[in-house]
Scaffold this motif. Structure first.
Motif, PDB file in Angstrom:
ATOM      1  N   ARG A   1       0.800  -1.221   0.000  1.00  0.00           N
ATOM      2  CA  ARG A   1       0.000   0.000   0.000  1.00  0.00           C
ATOM      3  C   ARG A   1       0.836   1.276   0.000  1.00  0.00           C
ATOM      4  NH1 ARG A   1      -2.540  -3.816   2.947  1.00  0.00           N
ATOM      5  NH2 ARG A   1      -4.620  -4.378   2.217  1.00  0.00           N
TER       6      ARG A   1
ATOM      7  N   THR B   1      -6.586  18.841   0.552  1.00  0.00           N
ATOM      8  CA  THR B   1      -7.625  19.201   1.519  1.00  0.00           C
ATOM      9  C   THR B   1      -7.276  20.516   2.215  1.00  0.00           C
ATOM     10  OG1 THR B   1      -7.991  16.853   1.903  1.00  0.00           O
ATOM     11  CG2 THR B   1      -8.931  18.361   3.503  1.00  0.00           C
TER      12      THR B   1
ATOM     13  N   VAL C   1      -1.224  11.268   0.969  1.00  0.00           N
ATOM     14  CA  VAL C   1      -0.526  12.484   1.378  1.00  0.00           C
ATOM     15  C   VAL C   1      -0.896  13.634   0.437  1.00  0.00           C
ATOM     16  CG1 VAL C   1       1.714  13.551   1.737  1.00  0.00           C
ATOM     17  CG2 VAL C   1       1.365  11.205   2.423  1.00  0.00           C
TER      18      VAL C   1
HETATM   19  C1  HEM Z   1      -9.497  13.540   1.093  1.00  0.00           C
HETATM   20  C2  HEM Z   1      -8.899  12.725   1.828  1.00  0.00           C
HETATM   21  C3  HEM Z   1      -9.074  11.225   1.911  1.00  0.00           C
HETATM   22  C4  HEM Z   1     -10.169  10.437   1.647  1.00  0.00           C
HETATM   23  C5  HEM Z   1     -11.543  10.871   1.190  1.00  0.00           C
HETATM   24  C6  HEM Z   1      -9.765   9.069   1.897  1.00  0.00           C
HETATM   25  C7  HEM Z   1     -10.608   7.976   1.808  1.00  0.00           C
HETATM   26  C8  HEM Z   1     -10.256   6.682   2.133  1.00  0.00           C
HETATM   27  C9  HEM Z   1     -11.164   5.591   2.322  1.00  0.00           C
HETATM   28  C10 HEM Z   1     -12.691   5.674   2.199  1.00  0.00           C
HETATM   29  C11 HEM Z   1     -10.439   4.484   2.630  1.00  0.00           C
HETATM   30  C12 HEM Z   1     -10.984   3.110   2.988  1.00  0.00           C
HETATM   31  C13 HEM Z   1     -10.649   2.715   4.403  1.00  0.00           C
HETATM   32  C14 HEM Z   1     -10.925   3.699   5.485  1.00  0.00           C
HETATM   33  O1  HEM Z   1     -11.982   4.347   5.481  1.00  0.00           O
HETATM   34  O2  HEM Z   1     -10.070   3.821   6.373  1.00  0.00           O
HETATM   35  C15 HEM Z   1      -9.046   4.878   2.610  1.00  0.00           C
HETATM   36  C16 HEM Z   1      -7.984   4.037   2.849  1.00  0.00           C
HETATM   37  C17 HEM Z   1      -6.650   4.439   2.863  1.00  0.00           C
HETATM   38  N1  HEM Z   1      -6.200   5.748   2.904  1.00  0.00           N
HETATM   39 FE1  HEM Z   1      -7.319   7.373   2.573  1.00  0.00          FE
HETATM   40  N2  HEM Z   1      -8.451   9.049   2.284  1.00  0.00           N
HETATM   41  C18 HEM Z   1      -7.995  10.344   2.315  1.00  0.00           C
HETATM   42  C19 HEM Z   1      -6.757  10.770   2.702  1.00  0.00           C
HETATM   43  C20 HEM Z   1      -5.716   9.931   3.039  1.00  0.00           C
HETATM   44  C21 HEM Z   1      -4.478  10.337   3.637  1.00  0.00           C
HETATM   45  C22 HEM Z   1      -4.139  11.763   4.056  1.00  0.00           C
HETATM   46  C23 HEM Z   1      -3.708   9.214   3.748  1.00  0.00           C
HETATM   47  C24 HEM Z   1      -2.314   9.065   4.300  1.00  0.00           C
HETATM   48  C25 HEM Z   1      -1.424   9.937   4.313  1.00  0.00           C
HETATM   49  C26 HEM Z   1      -4.470   8.106   3.232  1.00  0.00           C
HETATM   50  C27 HEM Z   1      -4.006   6.799   3.133  1.00  0.00           C
HETATM   51  C28 HEM Z   1      -4.823   5.708   2.981  1.00  0.00           C
HETATM   52  C29 HEM Z   1      -4.372   4.333   2.927  1.00  0.00           C
HETATM   53  C30 HEM Z   1      -2.916   3.844   2.962  1.00  0.00           C
HETATM   54  C31 HEM Z   1      -5.519   3.526   2.856  1.00  0.00           C
HETATM   55  C32 HEM Z   1      -5.581   2.007   2.857  1.00  0.00           C
HETATM   56  C33 HEM Z   1      -5.829   1.631   4.295  1.00  0.00           C
HETATM   57  C34 HEM Z   1      -6.060   0.175   4.515  1.00  0.00           C
HETATM   58  O3  HEM Z   1      -5.984  -0.612   3.574  1.00  0.00           O
HETATM   59  O4  HEM Z   1      -6.315  -0.166   5.678  1.00  0.00           O
HETATM   60  N3  HEM Z   1      -5.686   8.564   2.827  1.00  0.00           N
HETATM   61  N4  HEM Z   1      -8.968   6.219   2.317  1.00  0.00           N
END
Ligand code: HEM
Lengths: 360, 270
Positions: free
Chosen positions: B148, B162, B156
């Protein structure tokens, strides 16, 4: 609340003491995470903090500052972040205990169960959006969005504050020049965050909460997020008043509060205070010691640490990874160092070359 | 596909209902029965363009609220709700130094039951917080570890976008709070190394005696379209806030969600 308690708390929240206390509490909370995260203990902390808040609100200044419309979400954020800090360490504590008993993290029990996205996930999402909508609507009815006087470049408000989520950087402006606090540091945060997955080669701790299996990664991240980011946002919002002077939570914002500015550069320490020769005319000789110090910090410390404190880590990471990691870490830490140098010996710049706008 | 039941054994109501569900319109809209068994449940997700960013099945551990804290989902929910409320605000707001402030006053004072501005502002504050917390949970569960890494990087970038969305929006009310917060924020750009006119090494960029980087041509000028925050800055921030950054964020979110799926769904212990 009795006056002497207020005075004591005002004094305790002076940046030097407050940040020191916060750092101590932070490391203690990591060390004793299995104890304080127990539900009863944590509930006690929550109740205590709410009581403290309720008593504080009888103070006029405190009430004014926490009820500024834009500060309401920040107050809420403190509780929300606190809750999730507890939740993550609580689960880490449970998992670490299970792992010690050879049972594996609790997430592992369910990880091979497959469920249908419809209805299990889709319904959850649906309910979450309804709750989210409801909360937003209630919040919006209760707290009106702020609107001040029309924009005017001739009337400067005092204090002028950046949007709240950047207040940590504005706080850094006290200790660093804008090119560092406003440009280099934020860029390094972004680059550093992106580099994390390539630096952290610890195969353990993927997919479950744990502290014991990756104390360094978790500690390093949380220190940056909770202490250097959230805490400084808090300071900037609630404790920084006119002229960016520091004010306690129960202290009125007096525009005329005088804080002596006696900050001294390293070159002045060396040539004026210690050698008594006066500053050399050429910037090169004047700043040589500061330049050597900074270069030394970034080049001599890494190999020493690789041989001592971080020996196993160096073996696992290899040369390149280790060096990227250690540079990021040293820079993260330099913020703390610079704060303490300011508080203890009033150091302004380690290197000061205004000729090139280059001050560190 | 709707099941065909023998029509004659049913009441009039059921017959009428069956006529509806057998009609060409209904079967074109709803291509399978109510999702109640494995087959129709999978179909419900797979045949819907919005739902099919999800897989048909997922790990139970990834469904747990205590694991994801729901923060990624809430960030996305807030993004959608900000898009809707932002669109409504655009009907009332003109991004000019002349009208901006009075349009906000109008929104605030004269529109019955008007909470659109509040919904938008508090939603934006909340989104900053949920994105931070989402990042914290992803970090603390080690969910950036292979495979991942890439999605963490996309995350990031989403975090940066945002904050930029929030920052550009902060100027739009065109009141003292707005203009001075943006002044403080953009002043930093003056000090950008090399390309800011008060930054280190800016003097290096010279043609003979002529400085290439000066107050009228540097990083800050590029952001604010002027030496001071003014009408041009307002327009620039407005376009970025309403069109540029949301578009970029939408694209990155699509990639982000797709990667969550392709990297094997929400992380869990191996
Ligand atoms: C506008 C901002 C963001 C949105 C809408 C978003 C949305 C999501 C959603 C819906 C998931 C599915 C799992 C969960 O809800 O935890 C997810 C997973 C993930 N997000 Fe985001 N995210 C955002 C920002 C970020 C940021 C700032 C990071 C890290 C710096 C990030 C890293 C990840 C990673 C690595 C996953 C996979 C997690 C896993 O498999 O457990 N995301 N994101």
């Amino acid at each position: 609340m009795p006056e002497f308690v207020k005075l004591a708390i005002n004094a305790l929240t002076a940046p030097s003491i407050f940040v020191t206390l916060a750092i101590l509490v932070f490391f203690a909370s990591l060390k004793f995470y299995r104890i304080w995260t127990r539900p009863k203990f944590a509930l006690g902390l929550l109740v205590a903090s709410i009581l403290f808040f309720l008593i504080s609100i009888t103070d006029a200044h405190f009430q004014w500052i926490v009820s500024q419309p834009d500060n309401v979400p920040i107050m809420a954020m403190l509780y929300v972040v606190g809750f999730f800090y507890w939740l993550s360490l609580r689960q880490a504590a449970i998992n670490d205990e299970r792992i010690e008993q050879g049972k594996g993290p609790m997430e592992a029990e369910e990880t091979n169960d497959r469920v249908h996205v419809w209805p299990d996930l889709v319904y959850t999402e649906f309910i979450a959006s309804i709750l989210g909508t409801a909360i937003l609507i209630i919040w919006s009815i209760l707290v009106k969005a702020p609107l001040e006087q029309p924009a005017s470049l001739t009337r400067t408000p005092n204090p002028s504050k950046a949007p709240w989520y950047f207040l940590g950087l504005q706080e850094m402006l006290v200790y660093f020049d804008p090119w560092l606090a406003g440009v280099v540091l934020p860029s390094l945060i972004v680059v550093g965050l992106m580099a994390v997955p390539y630096i952290d080669k610890n195969p353990k701790g993927a997919g479950y909460f744990t502290l014991k299996e990756r104390p360094f990664a978790v500690g390093g991240f949380l220190f940056g997020f909770l202490v250097l980011w959230i805490l400084l946002v808090f300071n900037g919002t609630f404790l920084r008043g006119p002229n960016w002077n520091f004010f306690g939570p129960y202290e009125d914002w007096d525009v005329h509060k005088l804080v002596p500015l006696v900050n001294v550069n390293l070159s002045e320490f060396i040539y004026v205070k210690w050698l008594g020769t006066g500053l050399p005319a050429s910037w090169f000789w004047r700043e040589l010691w500061g330049i050597l110090l900074v270069i030394g910090y970034l080049t001599i410390l890494p190999p020493i640490l690789a041989k001592t404190l971080f020996r196993t880590m160096y073996a696992r990471m290899g040369f390149l990874r280790y060096n990227v990691m250690i540079q990021l870490l040293l820079i993260e830490f330099s913020m703390v160092i610079k704060m303490y140098l300011r508080w203890t010996v009033n150091l302004k710049y380690i290197i000061a070359i205004p000729e090139f706008f280059f001050n560190i | 596909m709707a099941e065909k039941t023998p029509v004659k054994a049913k009441s009039a109501l059921a017959q009428a209902w069956a006529m509806v569900t057998d009609s060409q319109i209904w079967t074109s809209l709803i291509r399978h029965g109510y999702p109640e068994d494995a087959r129709t449940r999978s179909l419900a997700v797979l045949t819907n363009v919005f739902l099919h960013l999800h897989p048909a099945k997922m790990r139970k551990s990834g469904l747990r609220m205590r694991y994801t804290w729901c923060m990624g989902g809430l960030s996305f929910f807030l993004f959608l709700s900000l898009t809707v409320t932002g669109l409504l605000l655009m009907f009332y707001y003109r991004p000019t130094a002349e009208y901006a402030f009075s349009d906000i006053v109008y929104l605030r004072e004269d529109i019955p039951l008007g909470i659109m501005r509040e919904l938008h502002r508090w939603g934006a504050h909340a989104m900053v917080i949920t994105v931070w917390l989402h990042m914290m949970r992803v970090f603390l569960t080690g969910s950036y570890k292979p495979p991942r890494e890439f999605n963490w990087g996309i995350g990031v970038l989403l975090l940066v976008l945002t904050l930029l969305l929030s920052f550009t929006g902060y100027l739009l009310p065109w009141d003292q709070l707005a203009i001075w917060a943006i002044t403080v924020g953009t002043n930093m750009a003056r000090a950008t190394p090399v390309v800011g006119y008060e930054g280190p090494l800016a003097q290096l960029l010279k043609l003979g005696d002529i400085a290439l980087v000066h107050a009228g041509a540097d990083a800050r000028y590029f952001l604010t379209a002027g030496r001071l925050i003014g009408a041009q800055t307002l327009l620039r921030f407005y376009v970025l806030h309403c069109v540029g950054i949301p578009l970029a964020a939408t694209v990155l979110m699509a990639v982000h969600f797709w990667r969550v799926r392709k990297d094997g769904g929400i992380s869990g212990p191996m």
